[in-house]
Design an enzyme around this catalytic site. Sequence first.
Site: not given
Ligand code: FES
Length: 81
Positions: A31, A48, A50, A59, A63
């Site tokens: 996890k 991040c 995504c 990030c 994304h």
């Molecule tokens: Fe994943 Fe920006 S939210 S790279």
Amino acid sequence: AYLAYCPAARASCAAKNSGRCNNHIRKNEPKVVDMIDVEDIAEKAAFCRCWKTKNWPYCDGSHGEHNKQTGDNVGPIVIKK
Ligand code: FES
């Protein structure tokens, strides 16, 4: 003070077909959990959500390409002091 950050809780996370959203981040762990001390955040930090970043848990803008390719609308969570 610690901030428990769990992007897996996002409803839009499930990838098509596999149901998985994490394709490359710390796949050897059962996890992926990150604990970040809020005191260590300078003025703000973007985390991040995504699972496409190459700089987890931050990030890196990946994304944008994900959204372009999939029609998704995901983006980071920004924590400000
Ligand atoms: Fe994943 Fe920006 S939210 S790279």
